[in-house]
Design a protein around this motif. Structure first.
Motif, PDB file in Angstrom:
ATOM      1  N   MET A  78      -1.011   1.083   2.053  1.00 52.98           N
ATOM      2  CA  MET A  78      -0.849  -0.005   3.014  1.00 52.98           C
ATOM      3  C   MET A  78      -1.970  -1.027   2.904  1.00 52.98           C
ATOM      4  SD  MET A  78      -0.662   0.097   7.167  1.00 52.98           S
ATOM      5  CE  MET A  78       1.026   0.667   7.220  1.00 52.98           C
ATOM      6  N   ARG A  81      -2.127  -8.199   5.679  1.00 51.84           N
ATOM      7  CA  ARG A  81      -2.048  -9.512   5.033  1.00 51.84           C
ATOM      8  C   ARG A  81      -1.736 -10.598   6.046  1.00 51.84           C
ATOM      9  NH1 ARG A  81      -1.242  -8.747  -0.718  1.00 51.84           N
ATOM     10  NH2 ARG A  81      -0.984  -6.549  -1.119  1.00 51.84           N
ATOM     11  N   SER A  86      -0.331 -13.228  -0.284  1.00 50.72           N
ATOM     12  CA  SER A  86      -0.615 -11.984  -1.011  1.00 50.72           C
ATOM     13  C   SER A  86      -2.055 -11.523  -0.801  1.00 50.72           C
ATOM     14  CB  SER A  86      -0.341 -12.177  -2.502  1.00 50.72           C
ATOM     15  OG  SER A  86      -1.198 -13.173  -3.019  1.00 50.72           O
ATOM     16  N   GLU A 136       0.140  -9.091   9.306  1.00 50.06           N
ATOM     17  CA  GLU A 136       1.198  -8.083   9.226  1.00 50.06           C
ATOM     18  C   GLU A 136       0.732  -6.988   8.282  1.00 50.06           C
ATOM     19  OE1 GLU A 136       4.737 -10.070   7.863  1.00 50.06           O
ATOM     20  OE2 GLU A 136       4.066 -10.111   5.801  1.00 50.06           O
ATOM     21  N   ARG A 138       1.788  -4.189   5.470  1.00 49.20           N
ATOM     22  CA  ARG A 138       2.824  -3.930   4.461  1.00 49.20           C
ATOM     23  C   ARG A 138       2.510  -2.624   3.753  1.00 49.20           C
ATOM     24  NH1 ARG A 138       2.839  -9.719   1.395  1.00 49.20           N
ATOM     25  NH2 ARG A 138       2.736 -10.998   3.275  1.00 49.20           N
ATOM     26  N   THR A 140       4.018   0.674   0.989  1.00 48.85           N
ATOM     27  CA  THR A 140       4.944   1.429   0.163  1.00 48.85           C
ATOM     28  C   THR A 140       4.889   2.837   0.729  1.00 48.85           C
ATOM     29  OG1 THR A 140       4.634   0.091  -1.810  1.00 48.85           O
ATOM     30  CG2 THR A 140       5.368   2.362  -2.149  1.00 48.85           C
ATOM     31  N   THR A 150       9.392   0.074  -0.840  1.00 50.69           N
ATOM     32  CA  THR A 150       8.307  -0.896  -0.963  1.00 50.69           C
ATOM     33  C   THR A 150       8.472  -2.010   0.063  1.00 50.69           C
ATOM     34  OG1 THR A 150       9.522  -2.140  -2.633  1.00 50.69           O
ATOM     35  CG2 THR A 150       7.985  -0.461  -3.436  1.00 50.69           C
ATOM     36  N   ASN A 151       7.379  -2.692   0.308  1.00 46.52           N
ATOM     37  CA  ASN A 151       7.361  -3.863   1.189  1.00 46.52           C
ATOM     38  C   ASN A 151       7.909  -3.563   2.584  1.00 46.52           C
ATOM     39  OD1 ASN A 151       6.388  -6.491   1.356  1.00 46.52           O
ATOM     40  ND2 ASN A 151       8.416  -7.357   1.094  1.00 46.52           N
ATOM     41  N   LYS A 153       7.388  -3.552   6.314  1.00 40.05           N
ATOM     42  CA  LYS A 153       6.494  -4.425   7.090  1.00 40.05           C
ATOM     43  C   LYS A 153       6.486  -4.074   8.570  1.00 40.05           C
ATOM     44  CE  LYS A 153       7.248  -8.496   4.189  1.00 40.05           C
ATOM     45  NZ  LYS A 153       7.699  -9.894   4.183  1.00 40.05           N
TER      46      LYS A 153
END
Length: 160
Positions: A78, A81, A86, A136, A138, A140, A150-151, A153
Motif C-alpha cells: 500500500m 497518494r 503517482s 487516497e 492504493r 495491491t 491491483t489499484n 483504493k
C-alpha cells in the motif's frame, strides 16, 4: 523422479513470490508467473479514519484493509497518494504484521511481513507537515498466489 521435479518446482515458485512482503516501494504488482490481476471490484475494503491532530502537530489516520464477507488475504502493498498522481506522500508506521518500504526521504509504503491468512490489518499513516489537501490509499491485495487485485483504493480523505 516425480518427487525431484515437485521439489524443484516448489523452489522456483518460492523464488518468485514474496511471503515476507514486497521487496521495494516500486514493486506493487506480484511476480506470480504469468498470473494477471483479477478484474472487477475487489472483495476487499480500505477504510480510513477521520484525521486526528497529534500533540506534535502531525495529522494521522488509521488505515484498515479488510475482506468483504470474511474474505481473507495473504499479502498487500500500500501507498498513500495525492489523487490522480503517482507520487507517494506521507509515512506509515509499522505494525506487528506489517513493515515499511522506503520510497524516498519524505514518504514510504507498507507491506505484509508474512503470508498467513489475514481477515484485516490496521496501521497508522501520518501526513507530511504543513500538508493540506486530499489523499487516497492504493493497494495491491493478494488473496493467494494466483488471485490478486491491483489499484484497490480508499475513499479520499481531506487533510486540513
Amino acid at each position: 523422479m516425480k518427487l525431484l521435479i515437485l521439489v524443484l518446482l516448489s523452489v522456483i515458485v518460492l523464488c518468485y513470490c514474496y511471503p515476507e512482503g514486497a521487496p521495494s516501494c516500486k514493486l506493487n504488482v506480484p511476480s506470480h508467473e504469468k498470473t494477471k490481476a483479477k478484474s472487477g471490484k475487489a472483495p476487499y475494503n480500505i477504510v480510513v479514519t477521520t484525521p486526528k491532530t497529534q500533540t506534535n502537530g502531525e495529522k494521522t489516520v488509521t488505515v484498515t484493509i479488510s475482506g468483504i464477507g470474511s474474505k481473507t488475504f495473504k499479502g498487500f502493498h500500500m501507498t498513500a497518494r495525492v489523487p490522480n498522481s503517482s507520487a507517494t506522500i506521507g509515512k506509515f508506521t509499522p505494525s506487528d504484521n506489517a513493515k515499511i518500504l522506503q520510497c524516498n526521504p519524505s514518504s514510504n509504503a507498507i507491506t505484509h511481513k508474512d503470508n498467513e491468512d489475514k481477515e484485516s490489518i490496521s496501521f497508522s499513516w501520518s501526513a507530511p507537515k504543513k500538508y493540506k489537501g486530499k489523499v487516497e490509499f492504493r493497494a495491491t491485495i493478494v488473496k493467494e498466489y494466483k488471485e490478486f487485485y491491483t489499484n484497490v483504493k480508499s475513499s479520499q480523505v481531506v487533510i486540513n
